[in-house]
Design an enzyme around this catalytic site. Structure first.
Site, short mmCIF file in Angstrom:
data_model
loop_
_atom_site.label_atom_id
_atom_site.label_comp_id
_atom_site.label_asym_id
_atom_site.label_seq_id
_atom_site.Cartn_x
_atom_site.Cartn_y
_atom_site.Cartn_z
N GLU A 75 -5.70 -7.97 -1.51
CA GLU A 75 -6.54 -7.88 -0.44
C GLU A 75 -7.92 -7.46 -0.72
O GLU A 75 -7.96 -6.74 -1.24
CB GLU A 75 -5.92 -6.68 0.65
CG GLU A 75 -4.49 -7.14 1.31
CD GLU A 75 -4.22 -6.17 2.18
OE1 GLU A 75 -5.04 -5.24 2.72
OE2 GLU A 75 -2.95 -6.02 2.74
N GLU B 278 0.94 -1.22 -0.02
CA GLU B 278 -0.04 -0.07 -0.09
C GLU B 278 0.91 1.34 0.15
O GLU B 278 0.73 2.12 0.90
CB GLU B 278 -0.87 0.03 1.20
CG GLU B 278 -2.15 -1.17 1.17
CD GLU B 278 -3.14 -1.22 2.32
OE1 GLU B 278 -2.95 -0.48 3.31
OE2 GLU B 278 -3.96 -1.92 1.91
#
Length: 739
Positions: free
Chosen positions: A300, A180
């Protein structure tokens, strides 16, 4: 002891094995068979945190959980880590010792090795995700892969060390190079050179390939591209004009993150229809798959399913995933976030650590995926059939009971007829029966009745029961043996029955230890290490001998072993330099001399209310039945004068912070004064002679998985009887771990 009656014959020929994966357009392809494959996996988070191990090991056995992952339909794991995974210190926090005895006290990387070894046995593949650069929860706060104390060069070197460690291991299929990227991170746009995520992702992939050219490189998007906001890690729109180009062809996988509105209130999902949600997928990452640019595997996604918007989002996502499957591709893959119930964002596939959330699985199982075994033993495992044994213990006086078990060859052979296993059997307070499974492997031979054994042990290592499992035409049945049954004994190297035996299962390796009493206080120990899958034993194996025998004990090792003292005081055993390479087994022996000057110090923990453990120095190590505190006593050193030093470890096995905890110490066989307690704890002498021990106010929070350790020193009472050890007691107290 009873057996479930659902067993059926299992006949299976040689199963397919797979190798490394590569990319071909938008597909993942097995390099051995040429088949297209799809990754349908689950994140198992926790190792990126301060405990440095995946979550739930403070509660359950890792093999049990991984078996449930396979049963749930997953074929792969994404394991978040941080650079601290390379720390070379033993891990005790976050691991329940009675549930995971072969992990307790290993280093973080050794624990990860164990998990990956078991993934290999069961056909799971593993992707390692550099989730943070500092241990903690969630993404790196800055959104960047460096800070003032950890540089981009540090990340490159750490990745190269990890990638080299798993080179030539096709179970570890690839590396998600950073989690991320966000904040000032940008994708090849105008901005800081240091914060160009496109540049750094390319560099990391190329550097990893220098030491592990077979690995897939998983690259996430960032947060904002050309002013367009999307999920952190999920915005890959910049790859349309500036794709990642690695020096090694056919190794790039784009891996966005995508979540529903309940995880964070984002404007593009507020009130969005299914069509609008799918349009967001296509614009930010789906176009790469649809344009045949590269495979896409969502790193995810997941939801709590507590709002209608969650269901609408997941229906849109899984409909989109189903639409990507066609004649030329198995479609876009994904890793659900997460396995355990302790994610604040989404919860987990497990609703509690022991209960699967079927509503979430209903979404996962809309996408099919085959297991991808890399070895014939794993293929046979997958082709086999689970055989359930109902374990009964009617004498359960309202406390939790925990047993361990290990399989042992009879005429049936592990890896050929059944899958070698070690595991944990747990009965909740008042529970009198539970099931555990052993996998009977499939083959095409019609054979006479064969058998193998399952040895069941109490927590302190004393054998409780031996179960004989008989296989006839791939149908199994069981019978009990009491502990003196000769057919349950193992023959030692002289062809005679040993006075005592212990068997340890370590994934593909099995250690058999046999102990003969040669004279009063003198014992000969015979060890045999082999692989149940028939492969040669490589020289890089190590055993740890955790010596827990109380009283004066000395060892005399032979020439077959090289002995080194570990930092934790235990012994590390490896083969001597003259061991021939490629041996299929390894035998060693040494002697133990046990004196009788001092009595043993034992320990038990009993609960007296939530957040409080009452500890008594008698019996064997157990967990408090009604308390989330696990209290363990370890004797550090004893002297013939009767003086001893010990440490007490208090572990929070729950998922919540425990405040204002305390335990009581009761001395039996020795005198314990307040002055004997040390290592920064508060204490109070009780009128009963007990000591109430508690932490200081400034350090009284015990986080989930955290362990608080303090020491005591005392002296045995002069009236305490001397210790007389038998071969069986030596066998019970010597603990070997494969590292």
């Amino acid at each position: 002891m009873t057996v479930s009656t659902t067993q059926e014959p299992v006949y299976a020929g040689t199963q397919t094995t797979y190798g490394y994966l590569k990319t071909d357009g938008n597909s993942l392809v097995d390099r051995e068979t040429g088949e297209t494959v799809r990754l349908v996996g689950v994140n198992w988070h926790g190792a990126e945190g301060t405990t440095k191990v995946p979550g739930g090991l403070w509660e359950r056995n890792y093999k049990e959980m991984m078996g449930e992952m396979v049963e749930a339909g997953f074929n792969s794991l994404r394991i978040p880590i941080s650079p601290a995974i390379l720390d070379n210190q033993p891990v005790y926090n976050g691991i329940r010792r009675d549930a995971n005895p072969d992990l307790y006290g290993l280093t973080p990387l050794e624990i990860l090795d164990k998990i990956i070894d078991y993934a290999e046995q069961t056909g799971l593949r593993v992707v390692l995700d550099m989730h943070r650069i500092t241990p903690g929860v969630g993404k790196q706060e800055s959104g960047l892969w460096y800070n003032n104390s950890y540089s981009e060069a540090d990340l490159v070197q750490d990745w190269k060390q990890i990638a080299k460690h798993y080179a030539d291991n096709p179970t570890v299929i690839g590396f998600d190079v950073f989690n991320e990227p966000s904040g000032p991170a940008h994708w090849a746009e105008d901005g800081s050179y240091n914060n160009d995520w496109h540049r750094v992702a390319t560099k990391l992939g190329n550097q990893i390939h220098k030491v592990n050219p077979d690995a897939l490189i998983f690259v996430q998007g960032n947060h904002i591209v050309d002013g367009d906001w999307y999920w952190v890690g999920g915005n890959l729109s910049g790859a349309e004009d500036d794709p990642i180009e690695l020096n090694k062809d056919n190794r790039l996988v784009y891996s966005p993150h995508d979540y529903p509105y309940s995880v964070q209130n984002v404007p593009w999902l507020e009130g969005a229809t299914k069509a609008e949600i799918k349009e967001g997928f296509e614009e930010h990452w789906g176009y790469l798959f649809e344009g045949n640019e590269a495979p896409v595997v969502i790193g995810e996604t997941g939801a709590r399913l507590q709002a209608a918007a969650d269901t609408r989002y997941l229906n849109a996502l899984f409909e989109y995933l189903e639409e990507t499957e066609n004649s030329s591709s198995d479609g876009i893959g994904f890793f659900w976030w997460t396995w355990g119930p302790n994610s604040g964002d989404t919860g987990g596939i497990l609703d509690t650590w022991y209960k699967v959330d079927q509503d979430k699985l209903d979404f996962v199982q809309r996408v099919d995926a085959e297991l991808l075994p890399t070895t014939q033993a794993a293929a046979n495992y997958i082709a086999g059939k689970e055989f359930n044994i109902t374990f009964e213990q009617t004498n359960n006086p309202g406390i939790e009971r925990t047993y361990s078990y290990v399989t042992r060859n009879g005429t049936a052979q592990a890896g050929q007829d059944y899958a070698a296993e070690t595991g944990i059997i747990r009965l909740a307070p008042g529970e009198t029966s539970t099931e555990f499974g052993i996998r009977i492997l499939g083959d095409q031979r019609t054979e006479t009745t064969e058998n193998f054994f399952v040895d069941v042990y109490y927590q302190d290592g004393q054998k409780f029961r031996t179960i004989e499992v008989k296989i006839k035409d791939r149908v199994a049945s069981v019978s009990n043996q009491d502990d003196t049954d000769e057919s349950g004994n193992v023959q030692n190297s002289t062809g005679e029955e040993a006075d005592a035996t212990r068997n340890y299962g370590f994934g593909t390796h099995v250690l058999r230890v046999e102990i003969d009493e040669t004279s009063d206080g003198e014992f000969d120990v015979y060890g045999s290490l082999e692989r149940w899958d028939g492969k040669a034993i490589n020289r890089d194996w190590r055993l740890r001998l955790d010596e827990e025998v109380e009283g004066p004990v000395s060892f005399d090792f032979g020439d077959e072993l090289e002995i080194k003292l570990r930092n934790d005081g235990n012994l590390r055993l490896t083969a001597a330099e003259d061991m021939p390479a490629g041996e299929t087994d390894f035998e060693f022996n040494f002697s133990v001399s046990a004196g009788g000057e001092n009595a043993a110090i034992n320990w038990s923990g009993q609960s007296s209310g939530l957040g409080t453990g009452r500890a008594e120095l008698s019996g064997s190590s157990t967990q408090s039945s009604n308390s989330p505190l696990d209290v363990d006593f370890t004797s550090v050193q004893t002297w013939q004068s009767g003086e001893f030093v010990a440490k007490v470890a208090v572990t929070n096995t729950s998922n919540a912070i425990i405040k204002d905890w305390q335990i009581e110490l009761l001395a039996e066989g020795f005198t314990l004064d307040a002055e004997d307690v040390h290592t920064a704890v508060a204490w109070e002498q009780r009128s009963t002679g007990n000591l109430q021990v508690r932490p200081h106010d400034w350090n009284d929070d015990l986080s989930p998985g955290e362990t608080y350790v303090f020491g005591i020193s005392a002296k045995m009472d002069a009236t305490e009887p001397s210790l007389s050890l038998t071969a069986a007691q030596i066998a019970e107290q010597l603990e070997f771990y494969f590292i």
